[in-house]
Scaffold this motif. Structure first.
Motif, PDB file in Angstrom:
ATOM      1  N   SER A  16       8.255 -38.154  32.284  1.00  0.00           N
ATOM      2  CA  SER A  16       7.912 -36.748  32.529  1.00  0.00           C
ATOM      3  C   SER A  16       9.060 -36.012  33.203  1.00  0.00           C
ATOM      4  O   SER A  16       9.342 -34.849  32.881  1.00  0.00           O
ATOM      5  N   ILE A  19      11.668 -35.266  30.531  1.00  0.00           N
ATOM      6  CA  ILE A  19      11.241 -34.137  29.697  1.00  0.00           C
ATOM      7  C   ILE A  19      11.408 -32.836  30.465  1.00  0.00           C
ATOM      8  O   ILE A  19      11.937 -31.849  29.941  1.00  0.00           O
ATOM      9  N   GLU A  23      13.675 -29.597  29.551  1.00  0.00           N
ATOM     10  CA  GLU A  23      13.042 -28.298  29.339  1.00  0.00           C
ATOM     11  C   GLU A  23      13.607 -27.242  30.285  1.00  0.00           C
ATOM     12  O   GLU A  23      13.705 -26.075  29.915  1.00  0.00           O
ATOM     13  N   ILE A  60      12.214 -31.297  21.688  1.00  0.00           N
ATOM     14  CA  ILE A  60      12.277 -32.600  21.008  1.00  0.00           C
ATOM     15  C   ILE A  60      13.286 -33.499  21.708  1.00  0.00           C
ATOM     16  O   ILE A  60      13.029 -34.698  21.907  1.00  0.00           O
ATOM     17  N   TYR A  63      11.666 -34.858  24.688  1.00  0.00           N
ATOM     18  CA  TYR A  63      10.764 -35.953  24.337  1.00  0.00           C
ATOM     19  C   TYR A  63      11.557 -37.236  24.092  1.00  0.00           C
ATOM     20  O   TYR A  63      11.132 -38.327  24.494  1.00  0.00           O
ATOM     21  N   ALA A  67      11.106 -40.573  26.135  1.00  0.00           N
ATOM     22  CA  ALA A  67      10.721 -41.822  25.469  1.00  0.00           C
ATOM     23  C   ALA A  67      11.663 -42.960  25.851  1.00  0.00           C
ATOM     24  O   ALA A  67      11.212 -44.057  26.199  1.00  0.00           O
ATOM     25  N   PHE A  93       2.094 -40.459  25.952  1.00  0.00           N
ATOM     26  CA  PHE A  93       2.894 -39.261  25.710  1.00  0.00           C
ATOM     27  C   PHE A  93       2.588 -38.658  24.341  1.00  0.00           C
ATOM     28  O   PHE A  93       2.576 -37.433  24.189  1.00  0.00           O
ATOM     29  N   THR A  97       1.622 -34.852  23.499  1.00  0.00           N
ATOM     30  CA  THR A  97       2.445 -34.102  22.556  1.00  0.00           C
ATOM     31  C   THR A  97       1.586 -33.470  21.473  1.00  0.00           C
ATOM     32  O   THR A  97       1.740 -32.288  21.150  1.00  0.00           O
ATOM     33  N   GLY A 114       8.142 -34.450  16.644  1.00  0.00           N
ATOM     34  CA  GLY A 114       7.378 -34.608  17.876  1.00  0.00           C
ATOM     35  C   GLY A 114       6.545 -35.877  17.900  1.00  0.00           C
ATOM     36  O   GLY A 114       6.300 -36.452  18.960  1.00  0.00           O
ATOM     37  N   TRP A 118       8.493 -40.500  19.679  1.00  0.00           N
ATOM     38  CA  TRP A 118       7.909 -41.410  20.670  1.00  0.00           C
ATOM     39  C   TRP A 118       8.114 -42.875  20.313  1.00  0.00           C
ATOM     40  O   TRP A 118       7.941 -43.758  21.147  1.00  0.00           O
TER      41      TRP A 118
END
Length: 134
Positions: A16, A19, A23, A60, A63, A67, A93, A97, A114, A118
């Motif tokens: 998290s 990510i 972001e 992405i 993510y 991952a 996750f 998503t 997306g 993962w």
């Protein structure tokens, strides 16, 4: 068993964070519109819908980073040479998503990437098994 559960929790936390960091970078490139409130779902949907490709692709990339590091950290903590903790992180996750993609206007390519990204938890798992790594 307890170690695996703790490994999954740690994997979710570090994933998290990865990510979130990506972001933040994306939002620095494509800032929120002035006056957008955190509780304004329709405003956020409009923001996402109007994001250029790279703004969406940054998610992405987040993510992917999440991952990799969640698979790596969860495997290192579980310390049992099985992919159970990493795959568990990936599944958790993945559900979040899919929920986000249902709630927000995302194009088809975003759905494909997306979901597929993962699978990188397994790359994190393989990296963690490498005895030359941390």
């Amino acid at each position: 068993m307890i170690r695996t559960v703790l490994a999954v929790i740690a994997g979710i936390i570090v994933g998290s964070i990865g990510i979130w960091l990506m972001e933040i970078l994306g939002h620095s490139m494509y800032p929120y519109p002035a006056g957008l409130r955190p509780d304004d779902l329709e405003g956020f949907k409009a923001y996402v819908e109007n994001l250029p490709f790279m703004g969406k692709f940054m998610v992405i990339l987040g993510y992917a980073l999440g991952a990799l590091i969640s698979g790596f950290v969860s495997t290192k903590i579980a310390n049992n040479n099985t992919p159970v903790a990493a795959v568990s992180c990936g599944i958790i996750f993945l559900f979040f998503t899919i929920y986000n993609m249902i709630m927000l206007p995302t194009p088809a390519w975003f759905w494909v990437l997306g979901i597929a990204v993962w699978g990188l938890v397994l790359a994190g798992y393989k990296l963690a098994l490498n005895k030359n790594m941390i």
